[in-house]
Enzyme design. Structure first.
Site, short mmCIF file in Angstrom:
data_model
loop_
_atom_site.label_atom_id
_atom_site.label_comp_id
_atom_site.label_asym_id
_atom_site.label_seq_id
_atom_site.Cartn_x
_atom_site.Cartn_y
_atom_site.Cartn_z
CE1 TYR A 93 -4.56 -2.56 4.63
CE2 TYR A 93 -3.83 -0.31 4.67
CZ TYR A 93 -4.02 -1.72 3.85
OH TYR A 93 -4.13 -1.69 2.50
CB SER A 130 -0.76 0.27 1.21
OG SER A 130 -1.58 1.31 1.46
#
Length: 247
Positions: free
Chosen positions: A151, A138
């Protein structure tokens, strides 16, 4: 990475980025196996597509991964591309003592999941021609979203692990990192309609064009994610943390 004539296994392939990339790789002339927890969404992903298949797996469960890998290799011994795409994201308030269940589940799914899946397939891939492992991280691996700390940390960990994997497998298996920006999917509630996030169709089209470059870049970075990927090297890290915290 060649983009046709492969047998591609992609986790998290029943929705979002995984589904879109699976179908686009299938359109390019690959056999594609999508894997995930929800059978109904997997069936919908492959419906009407010859040489597209599905298998269930829970990326947070070690026993499920072992059984899945055994089945996958028995049914599809030509697998030469593994795309670790499954993941979860939750918002967290870590300013006060609280239950660590979100952190634990996030790290198990997003870090141990791809490590365990890679471990289950790596010996097979080392024996295959044109073998590739793709790990989906990400933009938040490089600049954390402070409201999603576990996350962000999980994707930073997977980025680092991918760098090491690439070096250890050099000359045997090509290792590629796919680092998306904020994309309109249902990774989090309401994200698929959120203004300012990249439309999924646009994202997938740009990603496929990057995979088709020769040679394939070791990091697949669409233009929208470079603000995050390059923040630290360009001296913008603190500003970027503050900017995306407001999203």
């Amino acid at each position: 990475m060649k983009t046709s004539g492969n047998t591609i296994l992609i986790t998290g392939g029943g929705s979002g980025i995984g589904r879109e990339l699976a179908q686009r790789f299938h359109d390019l002339g690959n056999t594609v196996i999508v894997a995930g927890r929800t059978q109904a969404s997997l069936e919908e992903t492959v419906r009407g597509r010859a040489n597209m298949h599905w298998l269930t797996v829970d990326a947070s469960d070690e026993a499920s991964i072992a059984a899945f890998a055994k089945t996958a290799l028995e049914r599809f011994p030509a697998i030469n591309v593994l795309i670790n795409n499954a993941g979860i994201m939750h918002r967290e308030d870590i300013a006060h003592g609280a239950d660590t269940a979100i952190a634990e589940q996030t790290l198990i799914t997003n870090v141990l999941g791809p490590i365990r899946i890679t471990n289950a397939f790596v010996d097979h891939l080392c024996s295959q021609a044109d073998a590739v492992i793709v790990n989906t991280t990400s933009g938040l691996a490089f600049v954390p979203l402070v409201t999603a700390p576990s996350y962000s940390a999980s994707k930073a960990a997977l980025h680092s692990w991918t760098v090491s994997l690439r070096e250890q497998l050099r000359g045997k298996v090509e290792v590629i990192e796919l680092a998306p920006p904020a994309v309109r999917t249902e990774l989090t509630p309401g994200q698929s309609t959120r203004e300012g996030y990249m439309p999924l169709d646009d994202y997938a089209a740009e990603v496929i064009s990057l995979f088709q470059q020769v040679p394939t870049p070791p990091e697949i970075l669409v233009e929208n994610v470079k603000f995050l990927r390059d923040a630290e090297r360009e001296g913008r890290f603190d500003a970027a943390v503050s900017m995306i915290a407001a999203l």
